[in-house]
Motif scaffolding. Structure first.
Motif, PDB file in Angstrom:
ATOM      1  N   ASP A 163       1.453  51.474 -24.092  1.00  0.00           N
ATOM      2  CA  ASP A 163       2.040  51.461 -22.752  1.00  0.00           C
ATOM      3  C   ASP A 163       2.879  52.722 -22.506  1.00  0.00           C
ATOM      4  OD1 ASP A 163       2.845  50.687 -20.216  1.00  0.00           O
ATOM      5  OD2 ASP A 163       4.508  49.461 -20.940  1.00  0.00           O
ATOM      6  N   ALA A 164       2.209  53.862 -22.632  1.00  0.00           N
ATOM      7  CA  ALA A 164       2.961  55.119 -22.632  1.00  0.00           C
ATOM      8  C   ALA A 164       2.702  55.981 -21.416  1.00  0.00           C
ATOM      9  CB  ALA A 164       2.631  55.906 -23.906  1.00  0.00           C
ATOM     10  N   SER A 165       2.118  55.418 -20.349  1.00  0.00           N
ATOM     11  CA  SER A 165       1.822  56.266 -19.200  1.00  0.00           C
ATOM     12  C   SER A 165       3.103  56.844 -18.590  1.00  0.00           C
ATOM     13  CB  SER A 165       1.009  55.498 -18.159  1.00  0.00           C
ATOM     14  OG  SER A 165       1.634  54.284 -17.865  1.00  0.00           O
ATOM     15  N   GLU A 166       4.215  56.111 -18.730  1.00  0.00           N
ATOM     16  CA  GLU A 166       5.492  56.645 -18.217  1.00  0.00           C
ATOM     17  C   GLU A 166       6.340  57.255 -19.328  1.00  0.00           C
ATOM     18  OE1 GLU A 166       7.598  53.548 -16.036  1.00  0.00           O
ATOM     19  OE2 GLU A 166       5.638  52.655 -15.652  1.00  0.00           O
ATOM     20  N   GLY A 167       5.721  57.466 -20.492  1.00  0.00           N
ATOM     21  CA  GLY A 167       6.460  57.988 -21.627  1.00  0.00           C
ATOM     22  C   GLY A 167       6.983  56.868 -22.492  1.00  0.00           C
ATOM     23  N   ALA A 168       6.844  57.026 -23.803  1.00  0.00           N
ATOM     24  CA  ALA A 168       7.319  55.998 -24.726  1.00  0.00           C
ATOM     25  C   ALA A 168       7.656  56.636 -26.064  1.00  0.00           C
ATOM     26  CB  ALA A 168       6.260  54.919 -24.916  1.00  0.00           C
ATOM     27  N   LEU A 169       8.649  56.064 -26.709  1.00  0.00           N
ATOM     28  CA  LEU A 169       9.084  56.545 -28.021  1.00  0.00           C
ATOM     29  C   LEU A 169       9.167  55.331 -28.937  1.00  0.00           C
ATOM     30  CD1 LEU A 169      10.284  58.959 -29.643  1.00  0.00           C
ATOM     31  CD2 LEU A 169      12.534  58.224 -28.823  1.00  0.00           C
ATOM     32  N   TYR A 170       8.396  55.374 -30.039  1.00  0.00           N
ATOM     33  CA  TYR A 170       8.352  54.229 -30.955  1.00  0.00           C
ATOM     34  C   TYR A 170       8.929  54.613 -32.312  1.00  0.00           C
ATOM     35  CZ  TYR A 170       5.334  51.371 -27.960  1.00  0.00           C
ATOM     36  OH  TYR A 170       4.833  50.604 -26.941  1.00  0.00           O
ATOM     37  N   LEU A 171       9.798  53.760 -32.823  1.00  0.00           N
ATOM     38  CA  LEU A 171      10.261  53.896 -34.208  1.00  0.00           C
ATOM     39  C   LEU A 171       9.424  52.936 -35.040  1.00  0.00           C
ATOM     40  CD1 LEU A 171      12.324  55.007 -36.303  1.00  0.00           C
ATOM     41  CD2 LEU A 171      13.704  52.967 -35.810  1.00  0.00           C
ATOM     42  N   ILE A 172       8.715  53.491 -36.020  1.00  0.00           N
ATOM     43  CA  ILE A 172       7.781  52.695 -36.819  1.00  0.00           C
ATOM     44  C   ILE A 172       8.253  52.657 -38.277  1.00  0.00           C
ATOM     45  CG2 ILE A 172       5.364  52.465 -37.546  1.00  0.00           C
ATOM     46  CD1 ILE A 172       4.609  53.905 -34.917  1.00  0.00           C
ATOM     47  N   ARG A 173       8.297  51.453 -38.833  1.00  0.00           N
ATOM     48  CA  ARG A 173       8.804  51.234 -40.194  1.00  0.00           C
ATOM     49  C   ARG A 173       7.817  51.756 -41.244  1.00  0.00           C
ATOM     50  NH1 ARG A 173      10.499  44.834 -39.944  1.00  0.00           N
ATOM     51  NH2 ARG A 173       8.879  44.804 -41.548  1.00  0.00           N
ATOM     52  N   PRO A 174       8.256  51.837 -42.487  1.00  0.00           N
ATOM     53  CA  PRO A 174       7.343  52.286 -43.548  1.00  0.00           C
ATOM     54  C   PRO A 174       6.133  51.364 -43.717  1.00  0.00           C
ATOM     55  CG  PRO A 174       9.625  52.408 -44.282  1.00  0.00           C
ATOM     56  CD  PRO A 174       9.652  51.692 -42.965  1.00  0.00           C
ATOM     57  N   ASP A 175       6.237  50.095 -43.303  1.00  0.00           N
ATOM     58  CA  ASP A 175       5.076  49.201 -43.377  1.00  0.00           C
ATOM     59  C   ASP A 175       4.302  49.190 -42.055  1.00  0.00           C
ATOM     60  OD1 ASP A 175       6.849  47.790 -41.812  1.00  0.00           O
ATOM     61  OD2 ASP A 175       6.982  46.040 -43.125  1.00  0.00           O
ATOM     62  N   GLN A 176       4.470  50.224 -41.261  1.00  0.00           N
ATOM     63  CA  GLN A 176       3.712  50.423 -40.015  1.00  0.00           C
ATOM     64  C   GLN A 176       3.989  49.345 -38.972  1.00  0.00           C
ATOM     65  OE1 GLN A 176      -0.394  50.882 -41.350  1.00  0.00           O
ATOM     66  NE2 GLN A 176       0.000  52.969 -42.060  1.00  0.00           N
ATOM     67  N   HIS A 177       5.154  48.752 -39.022  1.00  0.00           N
ATOM     68  CA  HIS A 177       5.555  47.794 -37.986  1.00  0.00           C
ATOM     69  C   HIS A 177       6.558  48.454 -37.037  1.00  0.00           C
ATOM     70  CE1 HIS A 177       3.486  44.904 -40.437  1.00  0.00           C
ATOM     71  NE2 HIS A 177       3.757  43.918 -39.603  1.00  0.00           N
ATOM     72  N   ILE A 178       6.504  48.026 -35.785  1.00  0.00           N
ATOM     73  CA  ILE A 178       7.398  48.601 -34.783  1.00  0.00           C
ATOM     74  C   ILE A 178       8.814  48.072 -35.010  1.00  0.00           C
ATOM     75  CG2 ILE A 178       7.826  48.903 -32.290  1.00  0.00           C
ATOM     76  CD1 ILE A 178       5.017  49.858 -33.166  1.00  0.00           C
ATOM     77  N   ALA A 179       9.781  48.980 -35.150  1.00  0.00           N
ATOM     78  CA  ALA A 179      11.181  48.566 -35.303  1.00  0.00           C
ATOM     79  C   ALA A 179      11.892  48.586 -33.955  1.00  0.00           C
ATOM     80  CB  ALA A 179      11.897  49.484 -36.289  1.00  0.00           C
ATOM     81  N   ALA A 180      11.555  49.579 -33.124  1.00  0.00           N
ATOM     82  CA  ALA A 180      12.244  49.737 -31.834  1.00  0.00           C
ATOM     83  C   ALA A 180      11.420  50.664 -30.956  1.00  0.00           C
ATOM     84  CB  ALA A 180      13.635  50.348 -32.054  1.00  0.00           C
ATOM     85  N   ARG A 181      11.700  50.639 -29.657  1.00  0.00           N
ATOM     86  CA  ARG A 181      11.014  51.575 -28.754  1.00  0.00           C
ATOM     87  C   ARG A 181      11.862  51.789 -27.504  1.00  0.00           C
ATOM     88  NH1 ARG A 181       6.090  47.850 -26.295  1.00  0.00           N
ATOM     89  NH2 ARG A 181       7.359  46.022 -25.862  1.00  0.00           N
ATOM     90  N   TRP A 182      11.660  52.945 -26.924  1.00  0.00           N
ATOM     91  CA  TRP A 182      12.449  53.334 -25.767  1.00  0.00           C
ATOM     92  C   TRP A 182      11.562  54.102 -24.791  1.00  0.00           C
ATOM     93  CZ3 TRP A 182      13.615  54.413 -30.913  1.00  0.00           C
ATOM     94  CH2 TRP A 182      14.687  53.704 -31.473  1.00  0.00           C
ATOM     95  N   ARG A 183      12.111  54.284 -23.598  1.00  0.00           N
ATOM     96  CA  ARG A 183      11.415  55.129 -22.615  1.00  0.00           C
ATOM     97  C   ARG A 183      11.894  56.572 -22.671  1.00  0.00           C
ATOM     98  NH1 ARG A 183       6.690  52.925 -21.216  1.00  0.00           N
ATOM     99  NH2 ARG A 183       6.921  50.818 -20.438  1.00  0.00           N
ATOM    100  N   SER A 184      13.071  56.778 -23.292  1.00  0.00           N
ATOM    101  CA  SER A 184      13.569  58.155 -23.399  1.00  0.00           C
ATOM    102  C   SER A 184      14.273  58.307 -24.740  1.00  0.00           C
ATOM    103  CB  SER A 184      14.528  58.456 -22.248  1.00  0.00           C
ATOM    104  OG  SER A 184      15.606  57.540 -22.306  1.00  0.00           O
ATOM    105  N   PHE A 185      14.554  59.551 -25.101  1.00  0.00           N
ATOM    106  CA  PHE A 185      15.105  59.844 -26.424  1.00  0.00           C
ATOM    107  C   PHE A 185      16.628  59.850 -26.421  1.00  0.00           C
ATOM    108  CE2 PHE A 185      16.659  63.209 -29.357  1.00  0.00           C
ATOM    109  CZ  PHE A 185      16.399  62.543 -30.547  1.00  0.00           C
ATOM    110  N   ASP A 186      17.208  59.163 -27.403  1.00  0.00           N
ATOM    111  CA  ASP A 186      18.645  59.193 -27.632  1.00  0.00           C
ATOM    112  C   ASP A 186      18.827  59.119 -29.147  1.00  0.00           C
ATOM    113  OD1 ASP A 186      21.266  58.528 -28.167  1.00  0.00           O
ATOM    114  OD2 ASP A 186      21.403  56.936 -26.673  1.00  0.00           O
ATOM    115  N   ALA A 187      19.256  60.234 -29.753  1.00  0.00           N
ATOM    116  CA  ALA A 187      19.339  60.307 -31.219  1.00  0.00           C
ATOM    117  C   ALA A 187      20.204  59.177 -31.775  1.00  0.00           C
ATOM    118  CB  ALA A 187      19.891  61.659 -31.645  1.00  0.00           C
ATOM    119  N   GLY A 188      21.273  58.856 -31.069  1.00  0.00           N
ATOM    120  CA  GLY A 188      22.166  57.796 -31.542  1.00  0.00           C
ATOM    121  C   GLY A 188      21.456  56.450 -31.594  1.00  0.00           C
ATOM    122  N   ALA A 189      20.640  56.183 -30.578  1.00  0.00           N
ATOM    123  CA  ALA A 189      19.918  54.912 -30.538  1.00  0.00           C
ATOM    124  C   ALA A 189      18.901  54.838 -31.670  1.00  0.00           C
ATOM    125  CB  ALA A 189      19.226  54.754 -29.181  1.00  0.00           C
ATOM    126  N   VAL A 190      18.244  55.975 -31.951  1.00  0.00           N
ATOM    127  CA  VAL A 190      17.256  55.999 -33.033  1.00  0.00           C
ATOM    128  C   VAL A 190      17.955  55.725 -34.368  1.00  0.00           C
ATOM    129  CG1 VAL A 190      15.595  57.439 -34.284  1.00  0.00           C
ATOM    130  CG2 VAL A 190      15.708  57.567 -31.781  1.00  0.00           C
TER     131      VAL A 190
END
Lengths: 537, 60
Positions: free
Chosen positions: A497-524
């Motif tokens: 679902d990235a047509s409006e931009g997406a940022l996914y944090l993916i764990r070492p076991d390839q599972h989604i930990a978090a996602r956002w529409r924009s980048f914020d280093a603190g949130a990551v």
């Protein structure tokens, strides 16, 4: 009986520590060199741990056991570099037919979504799977496979487990910082720690017969309810490699397993099923009874449980081995981080949270299938038959037919490691799901998204500008669309679902930990802390 | 939306007649089989799980 497979005999070697009589302390010891123990050895070693695997036998799985392997475990084995042989040898299938009495009720197509490296399902005899993993383990310098080593007792201490291990040379002592029990449904380790293993036993027995035949039956899963050739019971026909076919006959509770196993009783059944004039030879026969149950906790101090040692399901839906491999996938990165002191021991409790949740999902699904296949009273049977009757005439009844709901990964929807979503998202991805694969290209060369993911955390930037984030040992690998890879077919954008931009944090076991529409280093950074059980190291 | 518990069947007596007529010549076994199929067909008309749960609870 015929043998299409020569069972290897692995050499017993007396270990230096048994010769010297001085107990050595190992960081991880795995009990059981079955599919789970071998997967764990490969995964732990891939994450930089040294492992010792103990097995009381010295060959691969004998007989007809696990047959169907689903996409997600194959993706895990692909990450570990052992999937290709399995895919080459295995039989790919996607069509299933369901019969009631002598009529076809309906057929289903697994309709695997295009644009994934790994197919929806393959069938392969368990011994091949184990053989390929033993080969890979033998080539890995950090894996010490020890055959004819049986754990006879264990003692837990605050910081290690003390083991007494029996070999042909007698009993000796070993120590492990962590012990992983992959010793199957009848786990001795589970008894030694005094864990509960509760659930349902089903009062039913099944006959497994593997036959070798060259007949041109299609590569499909055929399931019969109450077939004319085996009245009042169910039956299954499924193809494996080497022209070996797996047949399952439900026998009921009153049968005598020893009598049913005799070739003179099996052969007429098989003939009734596949036809009088089809040539075949019997390769294997056994009778089994199954249970649906799980251990009360996947972690007892320094002893962890995975696979059938932790949960046992009915065979309908291929949810045994497939879910066990995902236990290992979940555990390995956490255990590696804890052993290295990068994450608190409490991270291992989320192994129980996430995988017990998955086990309960599997138990629910396999219990439902069992209740449909073997109704518990005449009212349930009436409804079951009504569903099958109607399914022939009306499409609406087809989704009610349950001959096994095939294994799919259970998303960790409520995991404490997830960071909650903000905003609206479409599609299948969400925190707790495993990352969907999709085709990519790199410098004009085709590839796959999952191959690009790091063994650690990954930050997948799809149309969002990012800069590197320093999270110490958990610093994520940046993967930016348009810079590190291209999404030529647009499937990543669609699946994430990235047509409006997406940022996914993916764990070492390839599972989604978090996602956002924009980048914020603190949130990551905060999401990485959350996914690793504490502040970044 | 919750289960409709006010009269909603068009022409109740006609419906009841259709039901009894359908089973007049049947054995109990046949009628029970038919009832099971009928439950499933009607359940599909309702569709909603929460309403089906309500209906199951009401019938218990």
């Amino acid at each position: 009986m015929l043998n299409t497979y020569d069972f290897p005999e692995f050499d017993y070697v007396q270990s230096d520590e048994q010769v010297s009589g001085t107990a050595a302390r190992h960081s991880v010891v795995i009990v059981g060199a079955g599919p789970m123990g071998l997967t764990a050895a490969l995964d732990f070693a891939a994450r930089g741990l040294k492992v010792v695997v103990l097995d009381d036998n010295n060959t691969v799985s004998v007989g007809s056991r696990a047959v169907c392997y689903a996409k997600r475990p194959l993706e895990i084995w692909d990450r570990l570099g052992v999937a290709q042989k399995m895919l080459d040898k295995g039989i790919e299938w996607k069509l299933g037919r369901v019969f009631f009495r002598d009529q076809e009720v309906y057929q289903f197509d697994l309709l695997p979504e295009d644009g994934h490296k790994i197919p929806a399902f393959i069938n392969l005899q368990q011994y091949y799977l184990e053989e390929y993993m033993v080969e890979a383990c033998n080539q890995h310098p950090s894996i010490d496979l020890r055959w004819k080593h049986k754990v006879v007792s264990l003692n837990q201490h605050d910081d290690h487990v003390e083991l007494a291990v029996e070999t042909p040379d007698g009993i000796f002592q070993m120590e492990a910082e962590w012990l992983l029990a992959c010793d199957g449904a009848n786990s001795d380790t589970r008894r030694m720690v005094g864990a509960d293993f509760t659930g349902h036993f089903f009062q039913d027995r099944f006959l497994i017969a593997d036959i070798v035949m060259k007949a041109d039956f299609p590569t499909e899963r055929w399931f019969w309810f109450d077939p004319d050739f085996h009245r009042g019971q169910s039956a299954l026909l499924h193809k494996q490699s080497d022209d070996v076919w797996r047949l399952d006959f439900q026998l009921g509770w009153d049968c005598d397993p020893e009598v049913e196993k005799r070739p003179e009783n099996i052969i007429p059944r098989v003939k009734a099923m596949i036809g009088e004039d089809v040539d075949f030879e019997l390769e294997w026969a056994s009778v089994y009874q199954f249970a649906c149950r799980r251990i009360d906790d996947f972690r007892f101090g320094r002893v962890l449980f995975a696979g059938d040692a932790a949960h046992q399901v009915s065979p309908f839906g291929a949810r045994g081995a497939n879910t066990g491999v995902q236990d290992i996938d979940n555990l390995s990165w956490k255990l590696a981080a804890v052993i290295r002191g990068e994450a608190p021991v409490a991270l291992l409790d989320t192994y129980n949270t996430e995988r017990a949740f998955a086990a309960d999902d599997n138990l629910m699904n396999s219990t439902r299938s069992t209740d449909f296949i073997t109704p518990k009273n005449s009212a349930s049977k009436r409804f079951r038959n009504a569903v099958l009757d109607l399914a022939k005439k009306a499409k609406f009844a087809q989704p009610l037919v349950n001959s096994g709901r095939l294994s799919t990964p259970t998303p960790y929807v409520d995991s404490p490691l997830n960071t909650d979503d903000a905003g609206d998202w479409a599609g299948q991805m969400r925190p707790g799901t495993c990352a969907a694969d999709a085709p990519i290209s790199k410098g004009g060369k085709p590839g796959w998204l999952l191959e690009e993911l790091s063994d650690g955390f990954s930050l997948l930037a799809l149309g969002v500008d990012v800069v590197p984030v320093d999270a110490g040992v958990f610093t994520p690998k940046l993967l930016s669309l348009g810079k590190d890879f291209e999404d030529d077919e647009g499937l990543i954008s669609q699946r994430y679902d990235a047509s409006e931009g997406a940022l996914y944090l993916i764990r070492p076991d390839q599972h989604i930990a978090a996602r956002w529409r924009s980048f914020d280093a603190g949130a990551v950074k905060a999401a990485i802390s959350k996914a690793t059980g504490g502040p970044n190291k | 939306m919750s289960l409709i518990l006010t009269p909603n069947i068009e022409s109740p007596d006609d419906f009841y007649e259709v039901l009894t007529e359908a089973q007049r010549e049947m054995t109990d076994e046949q009628a029970n089989d038919m009832n099971a199929r009928l439950v499933l067909i009607l359940a599909n008309q309702i569709g909603s799980l929460s309403r089906l749960k309500e209906a199951v609870a009401l019938s218990q």
